[in-house]
Design a protein around this motif. Structure first.
Motif, short mmCIF file in Angstrom:
data_model
loop_
_atom_site.label_atom_id
_atom_site.label_comp_id
_atom_site.label_asym_id
_atom_site.label_seq_id
_atom_site.Cartn_x
_atom_site.Cartn_y
_atom_site.Cartn_z
N TYR A 218 0.74 -1.35 0.04
CA TYR A 218 -0.10 -0.11 -0.05
C TYR A 218 0.94 1.17 0.05
O TYR A 218 0.73 2.18 -0.75
N ARG A 221 2.28 1.93 -3.41
CA ARG A 221 1.52 2.21 -4.30
C ARG A 221 1.32 3.97 -4.22
O ARG A 221 1.28 4.64 -4.93
N MET A 222 1.08 4.13 -2.66
CA MET A 222 0.70 5.52 -2.40
C MET A 222 1.83 6.41 -2.76
O MET A 222 1.63 7.61 -3.15
N THR A 225 1.62 7.22 -6.13
CA THR A 225 0.47 8.33 -6.69
C THR A 225 0.71 9.70 -6.10
O THR A 225 0.52 10.45 -6.64
N SER A 226 1.18 9.67 -4.90
CA SER A 226 1.49 11.04 -4.28
C SER A 226 2.49 10.94 -3.28
O SER A 226 2.30 10.24 -1.97
N PHE A 229 1.98 13.25 -0.03
CA PHE A 229 1.07 12.45 0.91
C PHE A 229 1.65 11.46 1.67
O PHE A 229 1.28 11.11 2.93
N LYS A 345 -16.54 7.87 -16.42
CA LYS A 345 -17.72 8.64 -15.90
C LYS A 345 -17.47 9.29 -14.80
O LYS A 345 -17.17 8.56 -13.55
N ARG A 346 -17.48 10.41 -14.41
CA ARG A 346 -17.17 10.98 -13.16
C ARG A 346 -18.36 11.47 -12.48
O ARG A 346 -19.31 12.21 -13.03
N GLN A 347 -18.52 11.30 -11.26
CA GLN A 347 -19.87 11.62 -10.47
C GLN A 347 -19.51 12.86 -9.44
O GLN A 347 -18.28 12.39 -8.80
N ARG A 348 -19.95 13.87 -9.46
CA ARG A 348 -19.49 14.88 -8.46
C ARG A 348 -20.61 14.62 -7.39
O ARG A 348 -21.74 14.76 -7.72
N GLU A 349 -20.21 14.56 -6.29
CA GLU A 349 -20.88 14.55 -5.06
C GLU A 349 -21.21 15.90 -4.54
O GLU A 349 -20.27 16.84 -4.74
N ASP A 351 -22.09 19.58 -4.01
CA ASP A 351 -22.24 20.85 -5.01
C ASP A 351 -20.82 21.27 -5.50
O ASP A 351 -20.01 21.36 -5.30
#
Lengths: 351, 535
Positions: A218, A221-222, A225-226, A229, A345-349, A351
């Motif tokens: 883990y 991998r992180m 990615t960053s 972080f 497809k991205r979903q924005r949670e 607003d």
């Protein structure tokens, strides 16, 4: 199958289609029918027993080098020096393999572990510089790769040349044959596919378990990615970078060892036909995913084995396939293109 | 002066009716940002009326479309429908230049100045006086600068380079610049975010001077106290819509907050802390001096103690060494020259971030998007960092994916993070929810110490009160909290003790309960330690 799997598959198919179309243009340009060419390629790779075994025989080193590349890529590092490690591992295994009087149960692991160790040692310098001073690993590993390839050639010519070759006219740079106790035997005679297939499968499984179930996996991998972080999260990033490069080199060396012990029976200089760079392609095509890696290796193996049949049947050059692979890799790695096609497809949670 | 007066509006101000003119009207402005699945209605039929010579505040949570509306007004965005009526004439601005020509100017949150140019050069930038039609007439530029600053009583030094000016002066240059462009309506986007309380007062005085000169001011903010002290009228926005426009005399901070979030929240969420001198010391800085960072900042002779169950607040204007303090505690930047840092009596002066994580600190970082989260990863991956190597969630070299998944789900529920599932990318969440993810992860990791750096910056009011409540709860449970924040209201309402930082030093300690706490902090923040000097 969950959504991300479907997306990965779609992404692969789109990239594959684009690669196919563009390389078709090149095939058309030399006045050949792309369909005939692809058919010849597929037949060469899968239509008969020889084709299938040759495909699998090439799949094995691609998997191993692919795993090596994945280990560095996932950590956010670029090990461009895998070719050098492959040669180093092949030579180390070839020399250790000539030791007489050992039982296979000891001899084979000895050769493979020896090769791994050499590959890891070869990565110490770039890994140390990266971890300690943040030096760019790309340049150093890349340059070191040339140095190692030439060093192997020098060592063999100067010290380890097969005695029979010194007098013979065929001046190939190669070591004596290994003892039968060190050989990775063919799974089915007379095909070249050998027990290194199990090593490749084991590596895939280990990679999967490592990245999915271990603490280090883990963090590894992180870190890729960053980086910020990970430091903030308490990951020992320097240590991690150091070992990621070493292990990447060690695994790449296993690929070389497998070629020596399983296919050639000796170290032959020039045996690796860009396995290192191809391993990077495999890792990228497989999107650093263990299963993806296996599939992309199989694909590369099929091209390697089918391309010869294609060349025999048509006027198309082997390099056309390199074009196709490059385009596929570009398409797969280009996230922007993928989003442009509205597959993701991205979903924005909220607003 | 106005060509064609629109329908005069009446409004109540300071006990007397005043006849005034509407200078600007926004009618039914709608702006939808396209999105394949859920298009965002940033402005949904917004109507707004500006009266000449008023200070008009627009308040609302983050993401309610305040900035979108301002950008439409300033010509940066085009509305999908609706109209802008300026002095009775319908206008449409294709770009900011159009808006400037029509007398609308905007001071952005981040100043648009050239750092290597002088104040005068920045002032005339884009509209330079020419010498022989080719060269910039520097003498003329300087003259313009001193004339205009004298006219509005703004102190600026025309020959100073912008990079050498404090932020407050840069802001004044911005204001003068748009006045030089002939602005009659001045738009300010969060103008006090970078200012000390003293500088804020100065800015508000400037607002008054501008208003007296007949200018109209429209400013966006989320600091409700400021609205109450300076605005004539206030418009509250929520979810792309205007909720109401009110006279300031008709409302209160609590009322505004309620209208902003749509429910009543208690803004002064103060609790009585019961700590005493005997409580165990968790963190101690003992005369810590650090080497200068790459920005040339350092901590100087820094000493303080954090006991169990107390919230030690660090107030100060941003950039006075707060990041260094936090990084020293968390181990991210270890450049201690002299002095010691102790965690429960153990020397951690040279401990790095990994060591401090092992000790078990929670660090709610201010660098939310740089290190607080991994923006290419899922919510799950972001929530398990740290927990993934701890006892109930890991054994030996292995993680326990099932336990970790359960943890992630629990955290999402307990901190009411609005997410479809833990497997979606974290950047799909709103800012407030991302901050709640960080909070959830970190508080889960805390053994005794919580370091909270700007815990509610840029977070909507709803999440803000949730975060405050959670920190207070943790404090009551006996955790020691270091709160570093540039939001004075936050520090005042949460802390048990307050230290004020100025240029890398602690310049004073203030009891938040005391009557004049706000004023004293304000002075200390500006580096004024001598009370008499301030008088």
């Amino acid at each position: 199958m969950n959504k991300s799997w479907v997306q990965s598959l779609l992404r692969l198919l789109v990239a594959f289609a684009i690669g196919l179309i563009i390389s078709s243009l090149f095939i058309l340009a030399v006045g050949e029918n792309p369909i005939v060419a692809y058919k010849a390629l597929l037949e060469g790779a899968f239509a008969n027993k020889l084709g299938v075994f040759t495909t699998l025989r090439w799949t094995v080193p691609y998997i191993i080098v692919g795993v090596a590349a994945t280990v560095s890529f996932k950590a956010g590092l670029f090990n461009m020096g895998m070719e050098g490690c492959i040669y180093a591992g092949a030579l180390a295994a070839g020399l250790l393999g000539t030791i007489p009087g050992l039982p296979p149960i000891i001899h084979v692991p000895l050769c493979i572990m020896g090769a791994t160790l050499v590959g890891m040692i070869w990565m110490i310098v770039p890994a140390f510089l990266k971890a300690k001073y943040g030096t760019n690993e790309v340049i150093i590993t890349w340059m070191q790769s040339y140095a190692m390839t030439l060093l192997c050639s020098f060592l063999v010519t100067e010290y380890f040349q097969r005695p029979e070759d010194i007098t013979s006219a065929a001046q190939q740079v190669r070591t004596p044959f290994i003892e039968p106790s060190a050989a990775l035997n063919p799974i089915i005679d007379p095909y070249k596919l050998n027990t290194s297939l199990y090593i490749a499968i084991a590596l895939i499984v280990i990679l999967y378990v490592f990245s999915k179930y271990t603490i280090m996996g883990y963090e590894h991998r992180m870190m890729g990615t960053s980086y910020d972080f990970s430091i903030y999260g308490g990951v020992k990033t320097r240590k991690m970078q150091f070992w990621a490069l070493l292990i990447s080199g060690g695994i790449a060396a296993i690929a070389g060892a497998a070629e020596t012990l399983g296919v050639n029976g000796q170290y032959i200089h020039g045996f690796s036909t860009s396995m290192g760079p191809n391993g990077i392609m495999v890792a990228l095509m497989g999107r650093l995913n263990p299963l993806g890696l296996a599939i992309s290796s199989l694909f590369m193996g099929a091209i390697q084995s089918g391309a010869r049949a294609m060349v025999r049947a048509t006027e198309v050059s082997v390099y056309t396939m390199n074009i196709m692979i490059s385009i596929i890799v570009i398409c797969i790695t280009a996230d922007g293109l993928y989003e442009m096609l509205h597959i993701k497809k991205r979903q924005r949670e909220g607003d | 002066m106005l060509r064609r007066g629109a329908a005069p509006a009446q409004f109540f101000k300071g006990g007397e009716y005043t006849m005034t003119e509407t200078i600007l009207q926004l009618r039914n402005i709608t702006k939808v940002f396209p999105h394949p699945e859920t298009p965002v209605r940033a402005n949904d039929g917004v109507s707004l009326e500006l009266v000449k010579g008023e200070v008009h505040a627009i308040v609302g949570e983050n993401g309610t479309g305040k900035s979108t509306l301002m950008n439409i007004l300033y010509g940066l965005l085009q509305p999908d429908s609706g109209e802008i009526i300026l002095k009775g004439t319908k206008v449409s601005f294709k770009n900011p230049r159009d808006a400037i020509h029509n007398g609308i100017g905007m001071v952005h949150q981040h100043f648009m100045l050239v750092p290597s140019f002088t104040v005068a050069e920045n002032l005339v930038f884009g509209f330079e006086p020419r010498k022989h039609n080719v060269f910039v007439d520097k003498a003329e530029a300087r003259q313009i600068a001193s004339d205009i600053s004298a006219k509005y009583g703004f102190k600026v030094d025309p020959d100073r380079k912008i990079q050498d000016c404090p932020l407050s002066m840069q802001q004044r240059v911005e204001i003068l610049k748009i006045l030089f462009h002939g602005a009659e309506i001045l738009i300010f986007d969060e103008p006090t975010a970078v200012l000390t309380p003293v500088e804020t007062d100065e800015l508000f005085k400037a607002f008054q001077a501008l208003r007296d000169d007949g200018k109209t001011i429209l400013f966006i903010t989320h600091k409700l106290r400021e609205v109450m002290s300076v605005a004539d009228r206030v418009t509250v926005m929520r979810r792309g819509k205007v909720i109401t426009t009110m006279d300031i005399s008709e409302t209160s901070v609590e009322d505004l907050a309620e209208k902003m979030v749509g429910q009543r929240i208690n803004i002064a969420d103060r609790i009585m802390h019961n700590t005493n001198e005997d409580s165990e010391i968790i963190l101690e800085f003992d005369g810590v001096n650090t080497r200068p960072s790459s920005q040339g900042k350092s901590l100087k002779d820094f000493s303080f103690k954090v006991r169990k169950g107390e919230i030690v607040g660090f107030a100060g204007v941003g950039g006075n060494g707060q990041e260094l303090l936090v990084e020293e505690i968390s181990g991210l930047y270890k450049h201690v020259n002299s002095g010691r840092i102790l965690y429960k009596g153990k020397d951690v002066t040279d401990a790095d971030a990994a060591d401090m994580r092992e000790v078990g600190i929670a660090h709610i970082t201010g660098e939310r998007y740089i290190r607080g989260i991994s923006s290419d990863s899922t919510i799950y991956d972001n929530l398990i960092m740290g927990a993934h190597r701890r006892a109930p969630w890991a054994r030996g070299i292995f993680m326990k994916p099932r336990a970790l998944r359960k943890l992630a789900k629990e955290l999402i529920e307990r901190f009411s993070i609005k997410a479809a599932s833990e497997n979606v990318n974290i950047m799909n969440l709103s800012g407030g929810n991302i901050q709640k993810c960080i909070l959830a992860r970190e508080l889960n990791l805390a053994n005794e110490l919580i370091v909270a750096e700007e815990p509610t910056r840029g977070v909507d009011v709803g999440s803000q009160s949730f975060i405050h409540k959670t920190i207070i709860e943790k404090c009551a449970e006996g955790y020691g909290v270091v709160l570093v924040s540039t939001d004075l209201d936050e520090v005042l309402s949460l802390s048990t003790r307050i230290y004020v930082m100025f240029e890398g030093k602690i310049v004073g300690e203030v009891d938040p309960e005391s009557e004049d706490a706000r004023n004293r902090i304000g002075l200390l923040m500006a580096g004024i330690t001598d009370e008499k000097e301030a008088m």
